[in-house]
Design a protein around this motif. Structure first.
Motif, short mmCIF file in Angstrom:
data_model
loop_
_atom_site.label_atom_id
_atom_site.label_comp_id
_atom_site.label_asym_id
_atom_site.label_seq_id
_atom_site.Cartn_x
_atom_site.Cartn_y
_atom_site.Cartn_z
N ALA A 228 7.82 16.29 -3.70
CA ALA A 228 8.57 15.36 -4.10
C ALA A 228 9.36 15.59 -3.18
O ALA A 228 9.90 14.31 -2.58
CB ALA A 228 9.85 14.91 -5.50
N ALA A 229 10.19 16.03 -2.49
CA ALA A 229 11.16 16.13 -0.85
C ALA A 229 10.53 15.92 -0.03
O ALA A 229 11.09 14.95 0.74
CB ALA A 229 12.05 18.06 -1.01
N LEU A 230 9.45 15.95 0.41
CA LEU A 230 8.48 15.61 1.81
C LEU A 230 8.71 14.12 1.80
O LEU A 230 8.51 13.63 2.52
CB LEU A 230 7.70 16.47 1.71
N ALA B 295 -6.06 22.08 -7.75
CA ALA B 295 -5.48 22.47 -8.88
C ALA B 295 -4.97 20.80 -9.70
O ALA B 295 -5.36 20.94 -11.32
CB ALA B 295 -5.59 23.91 -9.32
N VAL B 296 -4.57 20.59 -8.82
CA VAL B 296 -4.17 18.99 -9.69
C VAL B 296 -5.38 17.75 -10.23
O VAL B 296 -5.91 17.69 -9.69
CB VAL B 296 -2.93 17.91 -8.50
N LYS B 297 -5.15 17.49 -11.52
CA LYS B 297 -6.51 16.75 -11.92
C LYS B 297 -5.58 15.55 -12.56
O LYS B 297 -6.40 14.40 -12.53
CB LYS B 297 -7.23 17.00 -12.97
N GLY B 298 -4.63 15.49 -12.57
CA GLY B 298 -4.00 14.49 -12.65
C GLY B 298 -2.59 13.61 -12.59
O GLY B 298 -1.27 14.81 -12.41
N PHE B 299 -2.01 12.84 -12.13
CA PHE B 299 -0.48 12.51 -11.93
C PHE B 299 -0.08 10.97 -12.77
O PHE B 299 -0.89 10.20 -12.88
CB PHE B 299 -0.14 11.97 -10.71
N GLU B 300 0.96 11.35 -13.80
CA GLU B 300 1.69 9.97 -14.21
C GLU B 300 3.09 9.34 -13.64
O GLU B 300 3.19 11.06 -13.96
CB GLU B 300 1.28 9.59 -15.69
N TYR B 301 3.21 8.68 -13.73
CA TYR B 301 5.58 8.49 -13.81
C TYR B 301 5.07 7.20 -14.62
O TYR B 301 5.19 6.46 -15.00
CB TYR B 301 5.04 8.16 -12.10
N GLY B 302 6.88 7.22 -14.83
CA GLY B 302 7.31 6.98 -15.96
C GLY B 302 6.85 7.03 -16.87
O GLY B 302 6.52 7.76 -18.06
N SER B 303 6.33 5.78 -17.91
CA SER B 303 5.19 5.56 -19.12
C SER B 303 4.60 5.96 -19.30
O SER B 303 3.78 6.28 -20.25
CB SER B 303 6.10 4.18 -20.00
N GLY B 304 4.26 5.94 -18.13
CA GLY B 304 2.59 6.61 -17.63
C GLY B 304 1.20 6.22 -18.32
O GLY B 304 1.72 4.82 -19.11
N LEU C 256 4.24 9.43 -3.79
CA LEU C 256 4.38 10.54 -4.67
C LEU C 256 2.63 10.39 -5.24
O LEU C 256 2.41 12.16 -5.61
CB LEU C 256 5.10 10.16 -5.93
N GLY C 257 2.27 10.05 -5.79
CA GLY C 257 0.99 10.50 -6.22
C GLY C 257 -0.09 10.70 -5.24
O GLY C 257 -0.79 12.26 -5.55
N LYS C 258 -0.14 10.27 -4.20
CA LYS C 258 -1.05 11.25 -3.05
C LYS C 258 -0.25 12.55 -3.23
O LYS C 258 -1.03 13.60 -2.39
CB LYS C 258 -0.81 10.94 -1.51
N ALA C 259 0.94 13.09 -2.91
CA ALA C 259 1.45 14.26 -2.44
C ALA C 259 1.27 15.16 -3.39
O ALA C 259 0.91 16.23 -3.41
CB ALA C 259 2.95 14.34 -2.65
N PHE D 243 0.60 -1.24 0.09
CA PHE D 243 0.51 -0.18 0.13
C PHE D 243 0.98 1.37 0.49
O PHE D 243 0.52 1.98 -0.10
CB PHE D 243 -1.42 -0.40 1.20
N ASP D 244 2.33 1.23 0.49
CA ASP D 244 2.79 2.25 0.47
C ASP D 244 3.60 2.50 -0.52
O ASP D 244 5.07 3.01 -0.41
CB ASP D 244 3.28 1.95 1.90
N LYS D 245 3.17 2.29 -1.87
CA LYS D 245 4.66 1.96 -2.98
C LYS D 245 5.11 3.56 -3.41
O LYS D 245 4.48 4.70 -2.73
CB LYS D 245 3.89 1.88 -4.30
N LEU D 246 6.49 3.96 -3.56
CA LEU D 246 7.38 5.04 -3.28
C LEU D 246 6.20 6.27 -5.30
O LEU D 246 6.03 6.94 -4.26
CB LEU D 246 8.68 4.74 -4.23
#
Length: 356
Positions: free
Chosen positions: A338-340, A240-249, A231-234, A224-227
């Motif tokens: 991200a730093a947090l 105003a954030v509506k989306g998050f994708e990492y890597g190839s997304g 990051l996505g939760k943060a 449940f605590d995947k990195l």
């Protein structure tokens, strides 16, 4: 109101409203012995503060941070770090016209229904002004993570995108223009677009890309605590954030596994990095990179229909000082969050192993 704290070991709790006397926070769990650079902390705040250019809100706030505890002779003591940022340029009368009106796509309606009372001045607690406290904590987290590099930049505004991979960009150019885009030609187009939108009394959205380099292997937990989940939760906690994708997304959903797999080198690195530096929820030592989508600012200086507290549809027009595009000022916020996350996971990893 719950949910004002973030993090497990490196923990930030924020307080304050947009038009109250001050905003601030308490950082709990910061290790002792970290020598702080107060000018660098203030510079991070200056990157976020209003009134810094013609394409952001013209509210004038110095955003000067005052530390009240947890620091002795410039070094963290390990005790809670308390800080405050005073509000000096409130114009609450700019919001008197919405005292009993719920603005479209704001938190006005949901706040009122949930709590039975709302601070209508600038959105109160729901205002993005709260994020200044995050930037302070993020600046201290960055100091703790001295070997890890975190760089965010504006990668799109509306339909205008940087058409280069981040590896081809010079991060030293991020602060060379007001839009915080390291590609100069694209930056000019973005600025012109925002100026055009502003003249129309409208707003526009965009995206921010963040790259985290020199990340050690082993941060994050596999369930449940995947990195990437942290990051996505943060990022999704930022206004105003509506989306998050990492890597190839989402682009990875179009590929075959044989195309998407990151093949190994003999030293454990990978030939490609479509995984975005995270596999199985745990950092693999490659660059972590992700993209965050921001919606257009909800307050537009145009007439729109709105709902009032009496259940009537009324006509209203946005007033006050607002960003035509939130993205340039959100760059340091993305870096801070991200730093947090990384700082928190570094401390968690230290608990697990004496090798850290």
């Amino acid at each position: 109101m719950a949910g004002n704290s973030f993090g497990k070991l490196f923990k930030l709790t924020t307080y304050g409203e947009s038009h109250g006397k001050a905003i601030g926070g308490i950082i709990d769990g910061c290790p002792s012995g970290i020598k702080l650079d107060f000018e660098a902390i203030q510079e991070e705040l200056n990157r976020r503060k209003p009134g810094q250019s013609k394409i952001v809100t013209q509210r004038k706030e110095p955003d000067t941070v005052e530390f009240h505890s947890g620091i002795f002779e410039g070094v963290t003591t390990g005790t809670p770090i308390g800080f405050v940022i005073h509000n000096t340029n409130q114009k609450s009368k700019d919001y008197s016209h919405i005292k009993d009106v719920y603005r479209p796509s704001h938190a006005d309606y949901t706040y009122d229904k949930k709590y039975g009372v709302r601070d209508y001045r600038g959105g109160g607690r729901s205002s993005a002004r709260e994020t200044a406290s995050r930037v302070v904590a993020g600046a201290i987290a960055k100091k703790m993570l001295s070997n890890i590099k975190i760089n965010a930049f504006t990668s799109s505004v509306g339909e205008i995108f940087i058409d280069k991979p981040y590896q081809d960009l010079d991060f030293n150019k991020i602060e060379s223009n007001v839009i915080r885009c390291p590609d100069e030609a694209t930056a000019e187009k973005m600025i012109s677009k925002i100026e055009e939108i502003k003249k129309q009394g409208d707003t526009i959205g965009g995206t921010i890309t963040c790259v985290i380099q020199n990340v050690p292997v082993g941060l994050g937990e596999p369930v449940f605590d995947k990195l990437h989940a942290e990051l996505g939760k943060a990022m999704l906690s930022i206004n105003a954030v509506k989306g998050f994708e990492y890597g190839s997304g989402f682009c990875g959903a179009k590929m075959k596994g044989s195309e998407h797999n990151d093949l190994f080198n003999v030293n454990g690195t990978t030939k490609t990095n479509l995984s975005g530096g995270i596999q199985g929820g745990i950092s693999n030592g490659m660059d972590i990179y992700f993209r965050v989508a921001f919606k257009p600012v909800a307050t537009v200086i145009q007439k729109q229909d709105a709902l009032n507290s009496s259940g009537e549809i009324v006509e209203m027009q946005g007033k006050g000082r607002h960003d035509p595009c939130v993205v340039p000022r959100a760059v340091p916020i993305v870096e801070a969050m991200a730093a947090l996350v990384i700082a928190d996971n570094v401390l968690l990893r230290r608990q697990e192993s004496r090798d850290w």
